[in-house]
Design a protein around this motif. Structure first.
Motif, PDB file in Angstrom:
ATOM      1  N   GLY A  45       0.812  -1.206   0.000  1.00 25.56           N
ATOM      2  CA  GLY A  45       0.000   0.000   0.000  1.00 25.56           C
ATOM      3  C   GLY A  45       0.845   1.255   0.000  1.00 25.56           C
ATOM      4  O   GLY A  45       2.077   1.246  -0.087  1.00 25.56           O
ATOM      5  N   ALA A  46       0.148   2.387   0.123  1.00 24.09           N
ATOM      6  CA  ALA A  46       0.830   3.684   0.106  1.00 24.09           C
ATOM      7  C   ALA A  46       1.730   3.844   1.318  1.00 24.09           C
ATOM      8  O   ALA A  46       2.785   4.485   1.239  1.00 24.09           O
ATOM      9  N   ASP A  47       1.336   3.283   2.456  1.00 30.10           N
ATOM     10  CA  ASP A  47       2.169   3.397   3.648  1.00 30.10           C
ATOM     11  C   ASP A  47       3.519   2.727   3.428  1.00 30.10           C
ATOM     12  O   ASP A  47       4.547   3.214   3.906  1.00 30.10           O
ATOM     13  N   GLU A  48       3.537   1.615   2.705  1.00 29.88           N
ATOM     14  CA  GLU A  48       4.805   0.923   2.455  1.00 29.88           C
ATOM     15  C   GLU A  48       5.753   1.804   1.647  1.00 29.88           C
ATOM     16  O   GLU A  48       6.935   1.950   1.986  1.00 29.88           O
ATOM     17  N   ASP A  49       5.258   2.416   0.577  1.00 29.65           N
ATOM     18  CA  ASP A  49       6.123   3.261  -0.250  1.00 29.65           C
ATOM     19  C   ASP A  49       6.637   4.460   0.539  1.00 29.65           C
ATOM     20  O   ASP A  49       7.817   4.841   0.418  1.00 29.65           O
TER      21      ASP A  49
ATOM     22  N   ALA B   1      11.180   7.124   3.198  1.00 26.23           N
ATOM     23  CA  ALA B   1      11.747   7.779   4.380  1.00 26.23           C
ATOM     24  C   ALA B   1      12.946   7.019   4.906  1.00 26.23           C
ATOM     25  O   ALA B   1      13.953   7.618   5.319  1.00 26.23           O
ATOM     26  N   PHE B   2      12.890   5.708   4.881  1.00 24.27           N
ATOM     27  CA  PHE B   2      14.014   4.885   5.331  1.00 24.27           C
ATOM     28  C   PHE B   2      15.241   5.120   4.451  1.00 24.27           C
ATOM     29  O   PHE B   2      16.374   5.247   4.941  1.00 24.27           O
ATOM     30  N   ARG B   3      15.009   5.219   3.156  1.00 17.04           N
ATOM     31  CA  ARG B   3      16.115   5.432   2.217  1.00 17.04           C
ATOM     32  C   ARG B   3      16.709   6.829   2.384  1.00 17.04           C
ATOM     33  O   ARG B   3      17.918   7.021   2.179  1.00 17.04           O
ATOM     34  N   ASP B   4      15.886   7.822   2.785  1.00 18.24           N
ATOM     35  CA  ASP B   4      16.369   9.199   2.937  1.00 18.24           C
ATOM     36  C   ASP B   4      17.030   9.451   4.289  1.00 18.24           C
ATOM     37  O   ASP B   4      17.414  10.590   4.572  1.00 18.24           O
TER      38      ASP B   4
ATOM     39  N   ARG C 230      22.940  12.429  22.233  1.00 13.90           N
ATOM     40  CA  ARG C 230      21.569  12.470  21.737  1.00 13.90           C
ATOM     41  C   ARG C 230      21.574  13.014  20.316  1.00 13.90           C
ATOM     42  O   ARG C 230      22.103  14.097  20.052  1.00 13.90           O
ATOM     43  N   VAL C 231      21.012  12.245  19.394  1.00 14.87           N
ATOM     44  CA  VAL C 231      20.978  12.603  17.985  1.00 14.87           C
ATOM     45  C   VAL C 231      19.517  12.709  17.555  1.00 14.87           C
ATOM     46  O   VAL C 231      18.738  11.772  17.740  1.00 14.87           O
ATOM     47  N   GLU C 232      19.143  13.857  16.978  1.00 18.90           N
ATOM     48  CA  GLU C 232      17.773  14.066  16.533  1.00 18.90           C
ATOM     49  C   GLU C 232      17.702  13.867  15.030  1.00 18.90           C
ATOM     50  O   GLU C 232      18.496  14.444  14.269  1.00 18.90           O
ATOM     51  N   LEU C 233      16.763  13.051  14.582  1.00 17.27           N
ATOM     52  CA  LEU C 233      16.600  12.713  13.169  1.00 17.27           C
ATOM     53  C   LEU C 233      15.134  12.821  12.786  1.00 17.27           C
ATOM     54  O   LEU C 233      14.250  12.732  13.648  1.00 17.27           O
ATOM     55  N   PRO C 234      14.855  13.003  11.485  1.00 16.86           N
ATOM     56  CA  PRO C 234      13.452  12.970  11.043  1.00 16.86           C
ATOM     57  C   PRO C 234      12.869  11.572  11.253  1.00 16.86           C
ATOM     58  O   PRO C 234      13.585  10.565  11.206  1.00 16.86           O
ATOM     59  N   SER C 235      11.576  11.516  11.480  1.00 25.52           N
ATOM     60  CA  SER C 235      10.928  10.257  11.828  1.00 25.52           C
ATOM     61  C   SER C 235       9.683  10.049  10.988  1.00 25.52           C
ATOM     62  O   SER C 235       9.003  11.011  10.617  1.00 25.52           O
ATOM     63  N   GLU C 236       9.418   8.795  10.687  1.00 23.66           N
ATOM     64  CA  GLU C 236       8.216   8.405   9.951  1.00 23.66           C
ATOM     65  C   GLU C 236       7.606   7.200  10.667  1.00 23.66           C
ATOM     66  O   GLU C 236       8.276   6.191  10.918  1.00 23.66           O
ATOM     67  N   THR C 237       6.319   7.293  11.007  1.00 22.98           N
ATOM     68  CA  THR C 237       5.622   6.215  11.723  1.00 22.98           C
ATOM     69  C   THR C 237       4.557   5.631  10.810  1.00 22.98           C
ATOM     70  O   THR C 237       3.810   6.363  10.152  1.00 22.98           O
ATOM     71  N   GLY C 238       4.501   4.310  10.760  1.00 26.02           N
ATOM     72  CA  GLY C 238       3.531   3.648   9.900  1.00 26.02           C
ATOM     73  C   GLY C 238       2.942   2.418  10.575  1.00 26.02           C
ATOM     74  O   GLY C 238       3.488   1.904  11.555  1.00 26.02           O
ATOM     75  N   PRO C 239       1.835   1.935  10.043  1.00 29.95           N
ATOM     76  CA  PRO C 239       1.207   0.726  10.608  1.00 29.95           C
ATOM     77  C   PRO C 239       1.961  -0.529  10.178  1.00 29.95           C
ATOM     78  O   PRO C 239       2.605  -0.554   9.128  1.00 29.95           O
ATOM     79  N   VAL C 240       1.846  -1.538  10.969  1.00 32.70           N
ATOM     80  CA  VAL C 240       2.479  -2.807  10.646  1.00 32.70           C
ATOM     81  C   VAL C 240       1.449  -3.716   9.994  1.00 32.70           C
ATOM     82  O   VAL C 240       0.241  -3.647  10.286  1.00 32.70           O
ATOM     83  N   ALA C 241       1.899  -4.552   9.072  1.00 25.09           N
ATOM     84  CA  ALA C 241       1.001  -5.497   8.412  1.00 25.09           C
ATOM     85  C   ALA C 241       0.418  -6.461   9.433  1.00 25.09           C
ATOM     86  O   ALA C 241       1.113  -6.897  10.347  1.00 25.09           O
TER      87      ALA C 241
END
Length: 857
Positions: free
Chosen positions: A620-624, A629-632, A658-669
């Motif tokens: 689905g769209a969440d996977e892409d 985000a993981f690749r970036d 402490r390192v601050e990074l961008p984050s992306e949260t998604g649902p699990v299958a």
């Protein structure tokens, strides 16, 4: 005693005259006794006690002997397995223990004449050509290890280049076919050499290191270059006393030999040792007490119902006894004597049948029921207790019918009438008050059990005891109110056809006779519902670390020589288990191996490839979005609150960073939700790992399969150097246990339905004769019997569910797992079985041809 002898003779004569009724009642008593016997023997033989501890350490030997590298040791250390030297010397200004070469020690020199010494089996790792590591072991041919080795096919090795393998090794490598070694079978080792396979063996728990165990002969080439054998099993002469044994321990310690007697394991208090068998586990005791309580209650009510029907059938015979000068006590004594004779005979049959059933089920206890039997012995203490308990419950079951029949006058008894006393036709408030008090007590006990046996609670036996008291009160109140409930339920038959109306009205007119059968069905249905809760709890407890159809993988240390492990792992899993999706994650660690964590929740951070992220996301769209985000370089998190930034905590030599990074949260299958505990919930890419200055720690590899994993799959993977574990084998065992238990409960339900409905139908033959006299044909009469059985089954099912559901909810908290699994399928199956079988039995037992029921002139 003189008054009991005629009563016993009359009881024996009556049972011989009414063989069918006696056999049916005997079955009701014998079956619970049989189940109790099988359960007691299984519990006795599966219990781990000090005697079993001694067997696991030394088999049937009298002592274990270990040659230490010290010239002398302390005797207490030899007994408690904490070896401490007793002789020291000065060397280079230091005080060090005096040592010697263990090869120069003659162990027989310190033992009494007539002692037998055999080497204790020790495993030696052997590299296999498949990448796995076999475990070579010599199992001596001695009575001291009797029962630990079973030769299934072929012969035992006798030559240095011969081995015997277990079935998983042989079948996976093509060395065993149809349970026997193939001709000229040879096992290839890691160095390219081969050894001849001459037998297939099955090893006991004590000597089974893993599926890759290899039995070899003394002097085998697989043992060359290994350390000398220092552990032995000792069989001492029978005339050695306890005092001589203590002196022997001291003499052996003075020679640097640790002698650990069997008596020190079985009776540690005699040797001043701490006993690990003194702690009492509350939960098994409470569960056992509950089983005994419910079983005894069920026997009393079931057999009491059968005795009530039987007593009403022989009321005219008892009336003759009263008319000829017999007192009420004589009438009671006759019925109690019948209970005693039936109870003793049925209990003997049940105990003997239970012992035979336990022996017959021996091969299936562990693979089917999941019960590991450490021995196969008869508990001679439990069997007499079960025998006496079964006999007493039968006598107690006959007590209430005896009291009721003894109150009849000779005229009423001879005419077969049961006059209704004032107040009996009305509802007893005390019955409903008792049932209500039992329901409230059961609820309180269930709540207390959930609090004390749940996570973080302290197991207190008083909580389930309160629930058990509530169950007893609920059953007693329900049984007391059953005649009134039968009369009220019979009023619902007004709209039925003729057979239905007549059957319902007949049940209401003879409500006490009907109540006896209904109580029997109520207790049986309630017991089946309780059993469903118990088996559902067993299945729930089998849910472990991994979800279904998943296995976690790790490599044997010897597998590193086989090249790239990841590619070989995937190939081997596909060959053994079938199509599978392999997911791999690596935990991140900082300075001194401290885990890299996500600030706030404290979750560990992992790295993985894009394929793993896609598998967890599920399309689905969440996977892409997650993969992009993981690749970036973003932190990808499955589950939890969505946040645009995430803070990672990395331990460095200077402290926490402490390192601050961008984050992306998604649902699990949905199909991957159970894998998060194994592979992790927070992921970063390899480029981010390099920027953090962290290292890759332990690797977790999980495979999702298309079918459930079996124990054979795990054994076959071990042959290839892959250590795998899955919760599927435990789930399969729990499912088999659940189906087997529910099958037994269903058979018991059918038997009780047949007995209860059959006995009730036998007493209603006068009504069937009346129907025939007014012109009712055989099918009309059988319709009457079917509806009569349906009425008894319907009321019994309704009351059984009312009793069984709250009891099951209360006692299901004993497993300590939050939540309640209601066995809807098992309960519905029980209800359907009773509702189908009850009218069928009523139809079958109604005769098409009638014989003389009463001679009036």
């Amino acid at each position: 005693m003189s008054r009991w002898l005629p009563a016993l003779r009359m009881a024996r004569r009556d049972l011989r005259r009414h063989k069918v009724r006696a056999v049916l009642t005997c079955l009701l008593v014998a079956l619970p006794v049989l189940v109790a016997t099988v359960s007691a023997l299984a519990s006795y033989n599966s219990r781990w006690d000090l005697e079993q501890q001694a067997r696991s350490e030394m088999g049937l030997a009298d002592a274990t002997l270990e040659v230490t590298p010290f010239s002398a040791i302390r005797p207490k250390g030899a007994v408690d397995q904490w070896i401490r030297p007793a002789a020291y010397e000065e060397r280079d200004g230091e005080r060090v223990p005096v040592r010697r070469d263990v090869r120069d020690v003659d162990v027989r020199a310190v033992l009494p004449v007539g002692s037998v010494v055999v080497p204790q089996p020790e495993w030696r790792p052997v590299a296999l050509a498949t990448g796995g590591t076999g475990q070579a072991v010599v199992v001596p041919d001695s009575p001291m290890v009797e029962g630990e080795l079973e030769l299934q096919a072929g012969r035992l090795p006798v030559e240095p280049e011969e081995v015997a393998v277990t079935r998983p090794v042989g079948e996976e490598l093509g060395l065993v076919r149809d349970g026997r070694p193939v001709d000229d079978a040879r096992l290839e080792l890691g160095d390219g050499s081969t050894v001849s396979v001459v037998g297939v063996v099955d090893l006991g728990e004590r000597y089974t290191a893993q599926a890759t165990t290899l039995v070899v002969a003394e002097g085998s080439v697989l043992l060359e270059g290994g350390p000398p054998t220092v552990s032995h099993l000792v069989d001492l002469p029978e005339e050695v006393t306890r005092a001589e044994l203590r002196q022997l321990v001291r003499d052996a310690a003075a020679a640097g030999i640790a002698l650990r007697p069997r008596d020190a394991v079985v009776h540690p208090e005699r040797w001043g040792l701490w006993s690990s068998g003194q702690d009492v586990d509350v939960e098994p005791l409470v569960t056992g007490a509950l089983v005994v309580l419910v079983g005894t209650l069920e026997v009393v009510l079931l057999v009491g119902a059968a005795f009530a029907v039987a007593a009403r059938r022989q009321v005219r015979d008892l009336g003759l006894l009263s008319a000829n000068g017999g007192a009420a006590s004589d009438v009671r004594r006759v019925l109690l004597a019948q209970g005693l004779v039936l109870g003793v005979g049925s209990s003997v049959v049940g105990v003997l049948g239970g012992v035979a059933a336990f022996r017959a089920l021996a091969p299936w206890w562990e693979p089917v029921f999941g019960v590991a039997l450490w021995r196969h012995e008869i508990d001679w203490l439990a069997l007499p207790v079960i025998l006496v308990l079964g006999s007493l419950t039968s006598v107690v079951a006959a007590l209430l019918p005896a009291l009721n029949i003894s109150r009849l006058t000779p005229v009423a008894a001879l005419s077969g009438r049961f006059p209704v006393r004032a107040g009996e036709a009305r509802a007893h408030r005390g019955a409903f008050a008792l049932a209500g008090a039992g329901l409230v007590t059961l609820a309180v006990g269930g709540w207390a059990t959930a609090r004390t046996f749940g996570p973080g609670g302290r197991e207190i036996s008083a909580a389930p005891f309160v629930a058990a008291v509530g169950l007893v009160l609920l059953v007693a109140g329900t049984a007391w109110a059953t005649p009134y409930l039968v009369r009220r339920a019979a009023a619902l038959g007004r709209a039925l056809p003729l057979s239905g109306r007549y059957a319902f009205r007949d049940a209401a007119r003879h409500r006490f006779r009907s109540a006896a059968a209904v109580v029997a069905l109520t207790v049986t249905v309630a017991g089946a519902v309780l059993a469903g809760f118990a088996f559902a709890a067993t299945a729930r407890s089998a849910d472990g670390y991994l979800p279904p159809r998943a296995l976690e993988l790790a490599f044997d240390w010897g597998a590193e020589r086989m090249g790239d492990p990841t590619e070989r792992l995937e190939r081997t899993v596909h060959e053994v288990v079938g199509p599978a999706e392999v997911l791999t994650s690596r935990a991140l660690v900082g300075h001194r191996g401290r885990s890299v964590g996500l600030a706030g929740p404290g979750l560990g951070v992992h790295t993985a490839d894009e394929a793993t992220i896609r598998s967890l996301a599920g399309g689905g769209a969440d996977e892409d979005a997650l993969v992009a985000a993981f690749r970036d370089g973003s932190v990808v998190r499955f589950g939890g609150r969505a946040e645009s930034r995430a803070t990672l905590v990395v331990r460095t030599p200077e402290g926490r960073r402490r390192v601050e990074l961008p984050s992306e949260t998604g649902p699990v299958a949905p199909e991957a939700r159970g894998l998060l505990d194994a592979v992790g919930r927070v992921f970063v890419s390899g480029e981010v790992v390099a920027g953090l200055g962290a290292k890759v720690g332990y690797v977790t590899t999980v495979a999702r399969t298309e079918r459930p994993v079996t124990q054979d799959d795990l054994d076959r993977l071990a042959v290839h150097g892959i250590e795998a574990w899955s919760d599927d084998p435990a789930r399969a065992q729990a499912a088999q246990l659940q189906y087997a238990g529910l099958g037994v409960a269903a058979l018991l339900c059918l038997l009780v339905v047949g007995v209860a409905v059959g006995l009730a139908a036998a007493e209603s033959r006068d009504e069937v004769a009346t129907l025939s006299a007014v012109g009712a044909g055989p099918w009309r009469r059988r319709g009457f019997g079917a509806v009569h059985g349906l009425f008894l089954g319907g009321v019994g099912v309704a009351l059984g569910v009312v009793v069984g559901l709250p009891a099951g909810v209360a006692f299901s908290q004993l497993d300590g797992v939050p939540g309640i699994d209601v066995p809807w399928l098992a309960s519905a199956g029980t209800v359907a079985a009773v509702l189908v079988s009850a009218p069928l039995v009523g139809w079958l037992v109604t005769p098409t041809r009638l014989r003389l029921t009463r001679r009036t002139a």
